[in-house]
Design an enzyme around this catalytic site. Structure first.
Site, PDB file in Angstrom:
ATOM      1  N   TYR A 197       0.859  -1.189   0.000  1.00  0.00           N
ATOM      2  CA  TYR A 197       0.000   0.000   0.000  1.00  0.00           C
ATOM      3  C   TYR A 197       0.895   1.240   0.000  1.00  0.00           C
ATOM      4  CZ  TYR A 197      -3.857  -3.176   1.179  1.00  0.00           C
ATOM      5  OH  TYR A 197      -4.790  -4.194   1.168  1.00  0.00           O
ATOM      6  N   LYS A 242       5.489 -14.867  -0.531  1.00  0.00           N
ATOM      7  CA  LYS A 242       5.186 -15.216  -1.925  1.00  0.00           C
ATOM      8  C   LYS A 242       6.489 -15.048  -2.689  1.00  0.00           C
ATOM      9  CE  LYS A 242       2.623 -16.601  -5.245  1.00  0.00           C
ATOM     10  NZ  LYS A 242       2.307 -18.038  -5.303  1.00  0.00           N
ATOM     11  N   ASP A 269      -0.853 -18.153  -1.118  1.00  0.00           N
ATOM     12  CA  ASP A 269      -1.944 -18.901  -1.761  1.00  0.00           C
ATOM     13  C   ASP A 269      -2.215 -20.203  -1.003  1.00  0.00           C
ATOM     14  OD1 ASP A 269       0.626 -19.458  -2.624  1.00  0.00           O
ATOM     15  OD2 ASP A 269       0.128 -19.717  -4.737  1.00  0.00           O
ATOM     16  N   ASP A 311      -4.177  -7.966   5.168  1.00  0.00           N
ATOM     17  CA  ASP A 311      -5.517  -7.427   4.970  1.00  0.00           C
ATOM     18  C   ASP A 311      -6.457  -8.513   4.445  1.00  0.00           C
ATOM     19  OD1 ASP A 311      -7.482  -5.538   4.848  1.00  0.00           O
ATOM     20  OD2 ASP A 311      -6.693  -4.451   3.116  1.00  0.00           O
ATOM     21  N   ASP A 315      -9.619 -10.821   6.647  1.00  0.00           N
ATOM     22  CA  ASP A 315     -11.042 -10.893   6.278  1.00  0.00           C
ATOM     23  C   ASP A 315     -11.463 -12.347   6.083  1.00  0.00           C
ATOM     24  OD1 ASP A 315     -11.053  -8.077   6.173  1.00  0.00           O
ATOM     25  OD2 ASP A 315     -12.530  -8.093   4.551  1.00  0.00           O
TER      26      ASP A 315
END
Ligand SMILES: NC(=O)c1ccc[n+]([C@@H]2O[C@H](COP(=O)([O-])OP(=O)(O)OC[C@H]3O[C@@H](n4cnc5c(N)ncnc54)[C@H](O)[C@@H]3O)[C@@H](O)[C@H]2O)c1
Length: 354
Positions: free
Chosen positions: A138, A188, A221, A245, A249
């Site tokens: 971000y 990743k 993943d 983030d 969720d």
């Protein structure tokens, strides 16, 4: 001995305005039992303000917040105002200016709230996502080029610093020593070849200072899939801004509803106020109906109590949420019930003996 805390409250938009009063009612009730009083100052900073005055908050907004003991925020975002305006006009400046580099998101499956997953049982799923909150993916670095032309392109740079990754890793490992002594680092490094190997190297370096904590790295993943297949396996998950983030969720949904998930934006050095806000957004689809689940906001209030030095009061609030869920049928519609926000909140207050 009584103590008083000055809290800046930013209800924001949509259901943020409905869940903040719920959190305040619970704080006042538990505070009364523990000799803690809260002196609230409410700020109308929101998308409505943006539409009226052209900015989410006033130019001196951060200076106005600086002196408070903590900030409590409902949610921001409204149809008609681009989401990057509400995020970058309010939440991100607060998080970054006040060095709230830890975003702490605990997840539990409570008795009485079935998880959408068969194998996620109460008491077994109890994890915390430690999300890096001020750098990473971000970032403002980048731009749009050749707007409107066939060769148009957009470039977005991620920013990872040694200091930033080290301090979030340290926070996660230290937290694990007070929980289940297990850390999973989201990576990743197979696909993102610069920042993620850098993240992995630094996490490994910091892990060496916590020999009692077992840890491992998993690709985001595969980690997402494992969170669904075996959520009880996780204790502390440390992740970059974007990965944290998304994972939080996902993990909140495993617990039954995103409306139940709390979060704290923490400045561990306490140089600046920390900001507490439920994970959910402003939910324009249910705003005005009085049916928002207040659990996320109430649990967030418990996190704020803990941060302010009242762990017993925080534990009582969590026990009251769990008690109402285990001992009554009261549920807001997101959990399949018909209770209103105020009915559920009153039950929590009553459970607390308020
Ligand atoms: N921290 C924040 O302020 C924050 C976080 C996420 C999204 N947003 C903003 O909120 C707006 C809506 O975003 P969204 O729809 O992607 O996410 P959202 O969290 O607002 O809603 C997603 C879904 O979950 C439901 N939901 C959310 N909270 C609930 C609660 N407490 N009780 C019952 N149901 C609940 C909503 O009704 C909706 O169906 C957007 O403008 C977005 O930018 C703000």
């Amino acid at each position: 001995m009584t103590s008083t805390h000055r809290i800046a409250v930013i209800p924001g938009d949509g259901i943020g305005q409905e869940v903040c009063p719920a959190a305040r009612a619970v704080l006042d009730a538990v505070g009364a039992r523990h000799g803690v009083t809260f002196c609230y100052a409410e700020f109308d900073w929101s998308c409505a303000r943006y539409q009226r005055e052209g900015a989410m908050m006033p130019a001196d907004g951060l200076d106005r917040l600086r002196g408070y003991d903590a900030i409590f925020l409902g949610a921001v975002g409204a149809p008609g105002v681009p989401d990057h305006v509400s995020l970058w006009g309010l939440l991100i400046p607060i998080r970054r200016s006040f060095k709230q580099y830890v975003n702490l998101r605990p997840i539990k499956v409570f008795e009485g709230v079935p998880s959408p997953l068969r194998n996620a049982n109460p008491g077994e799923v109890d994890l915390v996502v430690v999300r890096e909150n001020v750098e990473g993916e971000y970032s403002e670095v980048g731009g749009r080029y050749g707007r409107g032309f066939p060769e148009e392109m957009a470039l977005q740079e991620a920013v990872f610093t040694r200091a930033g990754v080290s301090r979030i890793a340290d926070y996660a490992f230290e937290l694990a020593t007070r929980r289940g002594n297990r850390v999973t680092s989201a990576t990743k490094s197979n696909g993102i070849v610069h920042t993620m190997p850098f993240w992995d190297e630094i996490v490994a370096e910091r892990a060496a200072n916590f020999p009692g904590v077992s840890w491992g790295s998993e690709h985001i993943d595969a980690l997402a899939a494992k969170l669904v297949l075996d959520p009880a396996r996780f204790d502390v998950i440390v992740a970059s801004n974007l990965f944290g983030d998304i994972l939080s969720d996902l993990a909140a949904a495993l617990a039954g509803s995103i409306g139940m998930a709390p979060a704290g934006n923490i400045n561990p050095e306490r140089e600046f106020p920390s900001m507490f806000e439920p994970v959910h957004g402003s939910a324009p689809d249910i705003f005005g109906k009085g049916i928002a689940n207040p659990i996320g906001a109430i649990w967030t209030a418990a996190m704020m109590l803990e941060h302010l030095g009242h762990p017993e009061a925080a534990a009582e609030v969590l026990a009251a949420i769990a008690g109402v869920l285990a001992k009554t049928d009261l549920r807001t519609p997101d959990l399949g019930g018909t209770a209103s926000t105020t009915e559920f909140t009153s039950a929590v207050v009553e459970f607390l003996g308020g």
